[in-house]
Write a protein that holds these residues in place. Structure first.
Motif, mmCIF file in Angstrom:
data_model
loop_
_atom_site.group_PDB
_atom_site.id
_atom_site.type_symbol
_atom_site.label_atom_id
_atom_site.label_comp_id
_atom_site.label_asym_id
_atom_site.label_seq_id
_atom_site.Cartn_x
_atom_site.Cartn_y
_atom_site.Cartn_z
ATOM 1 N N LEU A 145 131.264 59.203 98.847
ATOM 2 C CA LEU A 145 132.378 59.702 99.653
ATOM 3 C C LEU A 145 132.978 60.970 99.064
ATOM 4 O O LEU A 145 133.470 61.825 99.794
ATOM 5 C CB LEU A 145 133.453 58.611 99.759
ATOM 6 N N GLY A 146 132.929 61.095 97.753
ATOM 7 C CA GLY A 146 133.463 62.288 97.123
ATOM 8 C C GLY A 146 132.646 63.529 97.416
ATOM 9 O O GLY A 146 133.147 64.656 97.271
ATOM 10 N N LYS A 147 131.382 63.361 97.827
ATOM 11 C CA LYS A 147 130.517 64.508 98.123
ATOM 12 C C LYS A 147 130.147 64.594 99.601
ATOM 13 O O LYS A 147 129.293 65.385 99.982
ATOM 14 C CB LYS A 147 129.227 64.416 97.300
ATOM 15 N N GLU A 169 123.892 65.457 100.246
ATOM 16 C CA GLU A 169 124.581 65.501 98.963
ATOM 17 C C GLU A 169 125.250 64.168 98.651
ATOM 18 O O GLU A 169 125.266 63.717 97.492
ATOM 19 C CB GLU A 169 125.623 66.621 98.971
ATOM 20 N N ALA A 170 125.798 63.526 99.671
ATOM 21 C CA ALA A 170 126.448 62.232 99.465
ATOM 22 C C ALA A 170 125.444 61.168 99.033
ATOM 23 O O ALA A 170 125.693 60.386 98.104
ATOM 24 C CB ALA A 170 127.155 61.800 100.746
ATOM 25 N N VAL A 171 124.276 61.147 99.678
ATOM 26 C CA VAL A 171 123.239 60.172 99.311
ATOM 27 C C VAL A 171 122.731 60.444 97.900
ATOM 28 O O VAL A 171 122.492 59.505 97.118
ATOM 29 C CB VAL A 171 122.085 60.225 100.335
ATOM 30 N N GLU A 172 122.587 61.706 97.556
ATOM 31 C CA GLU A 172 122.136 62.042 96.204
ATOM 32 C C GLU A 172 123.149 61.589 95.159
ATOM 33 O O GLU A 172 122.776 61.078 94.093
ATOM 34 C CB GLU A 172 121.904 63.543 96.104
ATOM 35 N N MET A 232 127.303 54.447 104.430
ATOM 36 C CA MET A 232 127.506 55.894 104.406
ATOM 37 C C MET A 232 126.983 56.536 105.691
ATOM 38 O O MET A 232 127.582 57.487 106.219
ATOM 39 C CB MET A 232 126.803 56.485 103.187
ATOM 40 N N GLN A 233 125.883 56.023 106.218
ATOM 41 C CA GLN A 233 125.348 56.565 107.468
ATOM 42 C C GLN A 233 126.302 56.284 108.621
ATOM 43 O O GLN A 233 126.529 57.148 109.472
ATOM 44 C CB GLN A 233 123.976 55.957 107.752
#
Length: 293
Positions: free
Chosen positions: A149-151, A158-161, A266-267
């Motif tokens: 969530l921060g990215k 970027e969030a998944v990474e 996240m998705q």
């Protein structure tokens, strides 16, 4: 050296000790038989008969003394310093097993209450609340989601990474704690094997220093040290090996579930953020990373 190789070495040493003991017993029996068949030795054997009584009494007293010793005290005496080291390793092993069992639990990695609350925040479009919930929770999936969530304002990739990096870090920390169990399972048989070699050295030293035929009790001390240390080493190594395998599989399974659930959440969050501009505003404004932390 694998466990089977160490067991084979121990088996050969024990077999060698058994062959030596049997050989000395056969040699003693042959000497007794030759002495009884010699007619010239019959005459001087009579005055030596009274001296045989205290020898038998002494042997009988020694046998009674050995019989009265408990198995536990015999085991402690025979194990010596090797037994003390293995006892300390057993306490460390139990502590590590209990610590990992308490940490590798679903309540610490995938708490149902947190997942339900997080999904409720997503359904209510409360992205700021979802971010705060993930940041304040102490579970593994919460830390993974907080990193993603921060990215999220930089893009979904970027969030998944970011989630994958935190997930790998969490898995490595758990594997590091479990590696001590693997170390104990490898060290304990080697300490037992060292005790085996030491016990055999003691037995051969008794044979080398004895001017006459050594008594079986004198050889039994070294052989008992060899066997007891081998037994204690295996008693420590086998539970540690089993616990390490079970806990490692448990960690891998939970980390896989954490990755699947976190990416799914996240998705859903990313899709909800993309649909938000229809009611006004921008996608960046609805990103959970945008609210002030």
């Amino acid at each position: 050296m694998s466990l089977m190789s160490r067991l084979s070495a121990v088996s050969w040493l024990v077999l060698l000790a058994t062959v030596i003991a049997v050989g000395f017993n056969d040699f003693a029996w042959a000497q007794d038989a030759d002495g009884g068949a010699d007619p010239g030795a019959a005459a001087p054997a009579e005055p030596a008969a009274p001296a045989a009584v205290p020898a038998d009494d002494g042997a009988g007293g020694e046998t009674e003394e050995i019989t009265q010793e408990s198995f536990l005290s015999w085991m402690i005496r025979a194990s010596g310093a090797f037994g003390l080291v293995l006892l300390i390793l057993s306490f460390v092993m139990v502590a590590l097993i209990m610590m990992n069992i308490l940490q590798v639990r679903r309540a610490n990695m995938l708490p149902v209450d947190f997942i339900e609350d997080f999904e409720g925040k997503l359904q209510g479009k409360d992205f700021q609340g979802a971010y705060e919930l993930a940041r304040t929770d102490d579970s593994v999936i919460a830390r993974v989601l907080a990193a993603g969530l921060g990215k999220l304002n930089r893009g979904y990739a970027e969030a998944v990474e970011g989630m994958q990096e935190v997930g790998e870090d969490e898995g490595m920390a758990m594997e590091h704690r479990l590696s001590y169990l693997a170390l104990i399972s490898a060290i304990a048989p080697m300490i037992g094997l060292m005790g085996t070699v030491w016990g055999m050295i003691q037995s051969f030293q008794t044979i080398a220093r004895s001017t006459t035929q050594p008594k079986p009790a004198e050889l039994a001390d070294g052989i008992s040290t060899a066997l007891f240390t081998t037994l204690e080493g295996l008693m420590v190594a086998i539970p540690a090996m089993v616990a390490y395998s079970l806990l490692r599989n448990r960690v891998n399974r939970f980390m896989l579930e954490v990755g699947i659930v976190s990416e799914g959440l996240m998705q859903r969050l990313s899709m909800a953020g993309k649909g938000r501009p229809a009611s006004g505003g921008t996608a960046a404004a609805t990103s959970p990373a945008a609210p002030q932390s």
